[in-house]
Design a protein around this motif. Sequence first.
Motif, PDB file in Angstrom:
ATOM      1  N   GLU A   1       6.161 -13.588  17.445  1.00  0.00           N
ATOM      2  CA  GLU A   1       7.009 -14.649  16.830  1.00  0.00           C
ATOM      3  C   GLU A   1       8.012 -15.171  17.716  1.00  0.00           C
ATOM      4  N   LEU A   2       8.645 -14.597  18.442  1.00  0.00           N
ATOM      5  CA  LEU A   2       9.430 -15.065  19.479  1.00  0.00           C
ATOM      6  C   LEU A   2       8.821 -15.826  20.479  1.00  0.00           C
ATOM      7  N   GLU A   3       7.682 -15.545  20.841  1.00  0.00           N
ATOM      8  CA  GLU A   3       7.086 -16.498  21.819  1.00  0.00           C
ATOM      9  C   GLU A   3       6.749 -17.773  21.230  1.00  0.00           C
ATOM     10  N   GLU A   4       6.354 -17.566  19.995  1.00  0.00           N
ATOM     11  CA  GLU A   4       5.916 -18.913  19.601  1.00  0.00           C
ATOM     12  C   GLU A   4       7.179 -19.893  19.085  1.00  0.00           C
ATOM     13  N   LEU A   5       8.472 -19.158  18.628  1.00  0.00           N
ATOM     14  CA  LEU A   5       9.631 -19.953  18.456  1.00  0.00           C
ATOM     15  C   LEU A   5      10.200 -20.258  19.581  1.00  0.00           C
ATOM     16  N   VAL A   6      10.332 -19.775  20.760  1.00  0.00           N
ATOM     17  CA  VAL A   6      10.629 -20.159  21.874  1.00  0.00           C
ATOM     18  C   VAL A   6       9.861 -21.595  22.357  1.00  0.00           C
ATOM     19  N   ALA A   7       8.495 -21.353  22.214  1.00  0.00           N
ATOM     20  CA  ALA A   7       7.842 -22.319  22.860  1.00  0.00           C
ATOM     21  C   ALA A   7       8.165 -23.696  21.967  1.00  0.00           C
ATOM     22  N   ARG A   8       8.350 -23.611  20.587  1.00  0.00           N
ATOM     23  CA  ARG A   8       8.684 -24.556  19.579  1.00  0.00           C
ATOM     24  C   ARG A   8      10.014 -25.084  20.153  1.00  0.00           C
ATOM     25  N   PHE A   9      11.138 -24.140  20.269  1.00  0.00           N
ATOM     26  CA  PHE A   9      12.463 -24.455  20.490  1.00  0.00           C
ATOM     27  C   PHE A   9      12.594 -25.227  21.902  1.00  0.00           C
ATOM     28  N   VAL A  10      12.022 -25.039  22.962  1.00  0.00           N
ATOM     29  CA  VAL A  10      11.994 -25.546  24.313  1.00  0.00           C
ATOM     30  C   VAL A  10      11.198 -26.906  24.379  1.00  0.00           C
ATOM     31  N   GLY A  11       9.965 -27.015  23.402  1.00  0.00           N
ATOM     32  CA  GLY A  11       9.080 -27.969  23.600  1.00  0.00           C
ATOM     33  C   GLY A  11       7.696 -28.000  24.320  1.00  0.00           C
ATOM     34  N   LYS A  12       7.414 -26.791  24.500  1.00  0.00           N
ATOM     35  CA  LYS A  12       6.383 -26.635  25.542  1.00  0.00           C
ATOM     36  C   LYS A  12       5.190 -25.685  24.625  1.00  0.00           C
ATOM     37  N   PRO A  13       3.922 -25.938  24.913  1.00  0.00           N
ATOM     38  CA  PRO A  13       2.591 -25.127  24.269  1.00  0.00           C
ATOM     39  C   PRO A  13       2.851 -23.949  23.954  1.00  0.00           C
ATOM     40  N   ALA A  14       3.252 -23.094  24.951  1.00  0.00           N
ATOM     41  CA  ALA A  14       3.244 -21.570  24.888  1.00  0.00           C
ATOM     42  C   ALA A  14       4.322 -20.959  25.610  1.00  0.00           C
ATOM     43  N   ALA A  15       4.531 -19.645  25.299  1.00  0.00           N
ATOM     44  CA  ALA A  15       5.698 -19.127  26.302  1.00  0.00           C
ATOM     45  C   ALA A  15       5.279 -17.574  26.413  1.00  0.00           C
ATOM     46  N   ILE A  16       6.097 -16.868  27.491  1.00  0.00           N
ATOM     47  CA  ILE A  16       5.882 -15.494  27.434  1.00  0.00           C
ATOM     48  C   ILE A  16       6.843 -14.740  27.706  1.00  0.00           C
ATOM     49  N   LEU A  17       7.306 -13.643  27.098  1.00  0.00           N
ATOM     50  CA  LEU A  17       8.552 -12.747  27.220  1.00  0.00           C
ATOM     51  C   LEU A  17       8.502 -11.983  28.214  1.00  0.00           C
TER      52      LEU A  17
END
Length: 490
Positions: free
Chosen positions: A151-167
């Motif tokens: 959930e946090l990876e998806e939320l971070v990606a949405r927050f910063v405006g990128k397609p994906a994220a890694i924690l």
Amino acid sequence: MVRLPYSTALTTLFSYGLLFAFGHLRDFFRRIIDSRKPTTNLKDYAPICLGHEDFYTRRLFNRVQDCCNRPIASAPDAWIDVIERYSNDGNKTIHRTSKTSRCLNLGSYNYLGFAAADEYCTPRVIESLKKYSASTCSVRVDGGNTKLHIELEELVARFVGKPAAILLGMGYATNSTIIPALIGKGGLIISDSLNHNSIVNGARGSGAAVRVFQHNNIAHLEEVLREQIAQGQPRTHRPWNKIIVIVEGIYSMEGELCKLPEVISVCKKYKAYTYLDEAHSIGAIGKSGRGVCDLLGVDPADVDIMMGTFTKSFGSCGGYIAASKEIIHHLKQTCPAHIYATSMSPPAVQQVISAIKVILGEDGTNRGAKKLAQIRENSNFFRSELKKMGFEVLGDNDSPVMPIMLYNPAKIPSFSRECLRLNVAAVVVAFPATPLLLSRARICISASHTREDLIKGLEVLSKAGDVSGIKYFPVEQEKTTAVEKLKKIQ
């Protein structure tokens, strides 16, 4: 950028020269005394602690170590409880007491105030602790991947405006382990001269060639890029496999914003990737808290790799990388901090999720918008008042990081001890975190500070500045500071 006056440079060099001279003199007599003592069982062993770093620690740092590593006994809120300590041997050893001092906190980078108890975050963190426990006791690729992490990876990606994220579980390790996973031998890293140590170590560990450009100097960045592209790899002169330009959103020891639009323009011109470290900027600046891209009007799609940490604005721990889905997939297969290190603690993950939702207004209130407005107002007010008092303050408006230049080694403990005596906790920074001649106090402002807190802090810093003699600029008479106005009212 600091431009050190010749007079200040000379007096500072003279002070360090005296300290080094007397330190070496004491070491000389110590060797004579020790030579007459019975040998220990470590004879013929090479000393572990040796060289300039060991000398600096013994003869300089230890004398002022009471100004560092001060333990606290409370959450890092606007006010903290600092544990009192004492030394009976000239700071060789420091002992804790059972007493604490209530101090105004101007040292923690708790920019939005989420590090203390929060009406929305804290109950959810406690609930996640009950459900998931304090640790996953596993790495992400084994049994340490909870739905909170996803959930946090998806939320971070949405927050910063990128397609994906890694924690990742640690902010420092995010840079030091991600950079080697992105680039290696045959690649070129071009790094700002004032980039954080985590970036420096990540670049060194990558095996790529590293070139440095002058801090925030876009013309020099372009010159370095053009020269390196023309020369190619050493000896073979083959084209570089890839080029990555690394900059920070807010430089943690300078308080300055990077010139991101200009950096991106140059990178696009020379087909270089952009790596942006937003450890101190994400959540703290910009109308919606989305960092320098938000503040400077840059499209996040123009930044190839966006890095940030959760330790500053979100009151938690760990870090993230946000990029394209292809890059994130590659990092999840190759980054050692993801494959081999224990995943973020679930309560820490929940803290970040809750904090971001408050910032986005998804908690059903406008507290996030108020916090963002408060940190901006507090930062600009405090910076302008410090300058009116005659301090040499580095950094840009909107930045919550405010370095106050100290320079002389004697002024480092003088300023720190006077602040603590007047119940203000301030951080002083010297070599090796800064160049030898450029020691400073680093003030960090929080949205949790009230106007009364800030005026109290300004009053104490002004007194400490007078005692230490660090008001290098004349006070402008026509400008009345907030502290003076308060005294007139009283």
